[in-house]
Design a protein around this motif. Structure first.
Motif, PDB file in Angstrom:
ATOM      1  N   ALA A   9       0.602  -1.419   0.349  1.00 50.85           N
ATOM      2  CA  ALA A   9      -0.062  -0.194   0.524  1.00 50.85           C
ATOM      3  C   ALA A   9       0.545   0.947   0.037  1.00 50.85           C
ATOM      4  CB  ALA A   9      -0.965  -0.019   1.225  1.00 50.85           C
ATOM      5  N   ASP A  10       1.769   0.797   0.972  1.00 44.48           N
ATOM      6  CA  ASP A  10       2.746   2.083   1.011  1.00 44.48           C
ATOM      7  C   ASP A  10       3.378   2.739  -0.646  1.00 44.48           C
ATOM      8  OD1 ASP A  10       2.614   2.450   3.731  1.00 44.48           O
ATOM      9  OD2 ASP A  10       4.473   1.207   3.706  1.00 44.48           O
ATOM     10  N   ILE A  11       3.765   1.432  -0.995  1.00 48.28           N
ATOM     11  CA  ILE A  11       4.645   1.585  -2.592  1.00 48.28           C
ATOM     12  C   ILE A  11       3.503   2.332  -3.842  1.00 48.28           C
ATOM     13  CG2 ILE A  11       5.332   0.178  -4.521  1.00 48.28           C
ATOM     14  CD1 ILE A  11       7.383   0.364  -2.257  1.00 48.28           C
ATOM     15  N   GLU A  12       2.257   1.832  -3.589  1.00 48.11           N
ATOM     16  CA  GLU A  12       1.359   2.324  -4.784  1.00 48.11           C
ATOM     17  C   GLU A  12       1.116   3.956  -4.054  1.00 48.11           C
ATOM     18  OE1 GLU A  12      -1.458   2.769  -7.286  1.00 48.11           O
ATOM     19  OE2 GLU A  12      -0.344   0.640  -6.693  1.00 48.11           O
ATOM     20  N   GLY A  13       1.056   4.450  -2.868  1.00 45.82           N
ATOM     21  CA  GLY A  13       0.397   5.212  -2.203  1.00 45.82           C
ATOM     22  C   GLY A  13       2.447   6.093  -3.512  1.00 45.82           C
ATOM     23  N   MET A 203      12.750  -1.194   0.176  1.00 44.73           N
ATOM     24  CA  MET A 203      13.386  -0.230   0.542  1.00 44.73           C
ATOM     25  C   MET A 203      12.879   0.748  -0.832  1.00 44.73           C
ATOM     26  SD  MET A 203      17.302  -1.965   2.019  1.00 44.73           S
ATOM     27  CE  MET A 203      18.389  -0.437   1.333  1.00 44.73           C
ATOM     28  N   VAL A 204      12.858   1.787  -0.347  1.00 43.01           N
ATOM     29  CA  VAL A 204      12.755   2.943  -1.230  1.00 43.01           C
ATOM     30  C   VAL A 204      13.516   4.129  -1.687  1.00 43.01           C
ATOM     31  CG1 VAL A 204      11.383   4.463  -2.460  1.00 43.01           C
ATOM     32  CG2 VAL A 204      10.214   2.711  -1.263  1.00 43.01           C
ATOM     33  N   PHE A 205      14.346   4.862  -2.352  1.00 40.81           N
ATOM     34  CA  PHE A 205      15.520   5.716  -2.436  1.00 40.81           C
ATOM     35  C   PHE A 205      15.479   6.228  -3.682  1.00 40.81           C
ATOM     36  CE2 PHE A 205      17.701   1.095  -2.035  1.00 40.81           C
ATOM     37  CZ  PHE A 205      18.272   1.681  -3.939  1.00 40.81           C
TER      38      PHE A 205
END
Length: 267
Positions: A9-13, A203-205
């Protein structure tokens, strides 16, 4: 160091925020031309983000420790400016290169991306610097997968750029991103393979190499934000926000007008 792992859900946002960020850059293409000022570009972006996208320009009044609040909605770094250039009333002229760095906040999530724009007819040297910097970013992105390490990304970028005769700015780096503008980890654009944090799904960067045509040394101007090359050589930067997936990576800052990946990626 605490690295926030994002769920589906975070990645979709973040996909939504990333797409909006990339769409701002798409929108700018027709506006970047000789005679326009970066102040005008800033206002175009501010109004588009706030009124069309119903979102927030993250740089406006951003004030990390030790900095006075950033006064504009985008960063615009021209020619020998490396990063964090503050938009002003100087008209762009034919042959300038300019990095436009956009960060959009939508529903609490940040999307962060930048592109190089060549104003009018650029020199062969300027075009080459911009092209090699774009490929260098992708050399780093190509290394992103579970089990790889952050040092693998930096090493890939550094060796590619230095083999082309360019230098890597070391004082600024990519960064984790999510609900925060700048989160852990720091993503260096130089380094040794097999070192630093291991990559895990979620992880997102950002990967955002700053590459100079001359020497790598930089200095800060008196405005407290703008970074320039000490030798006044041209500097270029490209940036994407990247998520680590189960099998590799996903670029979160894409849109219909996004420049295509280089041939070594699509092959």
């Amino acid at each position: 160091m605490t690295i926030t792992i994002k769920n589906a859900a975070d990645i979709e946002g973040m996909r939504v925020a990333g797409r909006l960020t990339s769409e701002v850059l798409d929108m700018l293409v027709e506006h970047v031309k000789p005679g326009v000022t970066t102040d005008q570009l800033d206002k175009i972006c501010h109004d588009y983000i706030v009124y069309e996208q119903k979102a927030i320009p993250a740089p406006l009044n951003y004030a990390p420790n030790g900095y006075k609040p950033y006064p504009k909605s985008i960063c615009a770094s021209i020619n020998h400016q490396v990063c964090h250039g503050i938009p002003n009333d100087r008209p762009l002229k034919n042959g300038d290169i300019v990095n436009l760095d956009i960060t959009v906040i939508k529903d609490g999530w940040h999307g962060d991306s930048s592109r190089m724009f060549i104003v009018g007819e650029g020199s062969i040297a300027a075009k080459r610097l911009c092209a090699i910097t774009y490929e260098a970013m992708w050399k780093g992105i190509q290394k992103v997968k579970p089990g790889a390490r952050l040092g693998d990304i930096g090493h890939a970028i550094q060796t590619f750029a230095e083999n082309q005769g360019f230098s890597i700015v070391r004082e600024f780096c990519g960064h984790g991103i999510g609900r925060g503008f700048h989160e852990e980890p720091q993503v260096m654009h130089y380094g040794r393979p097999g070192t630093m944090e291991e990559l895990v799904p979620g992880m997102v960067f950002t990967i955002e190499p700053m590459i100079n045509a001359g020497r790598r040394e930089i200095k800060e101007l008196g405005d407290g934000w703008t970074i320039v090359t000490k030798d006044r050589s041209l500097s270029a930067q490209w940036e994407h926000t990247v998520a680590v997936t189960e099998t590799g990576y996903e670029i979160l800052t894409t849109s219909a007008g996004c420049p295509p990946p280089p041939a070594f990626i699509t092959a």
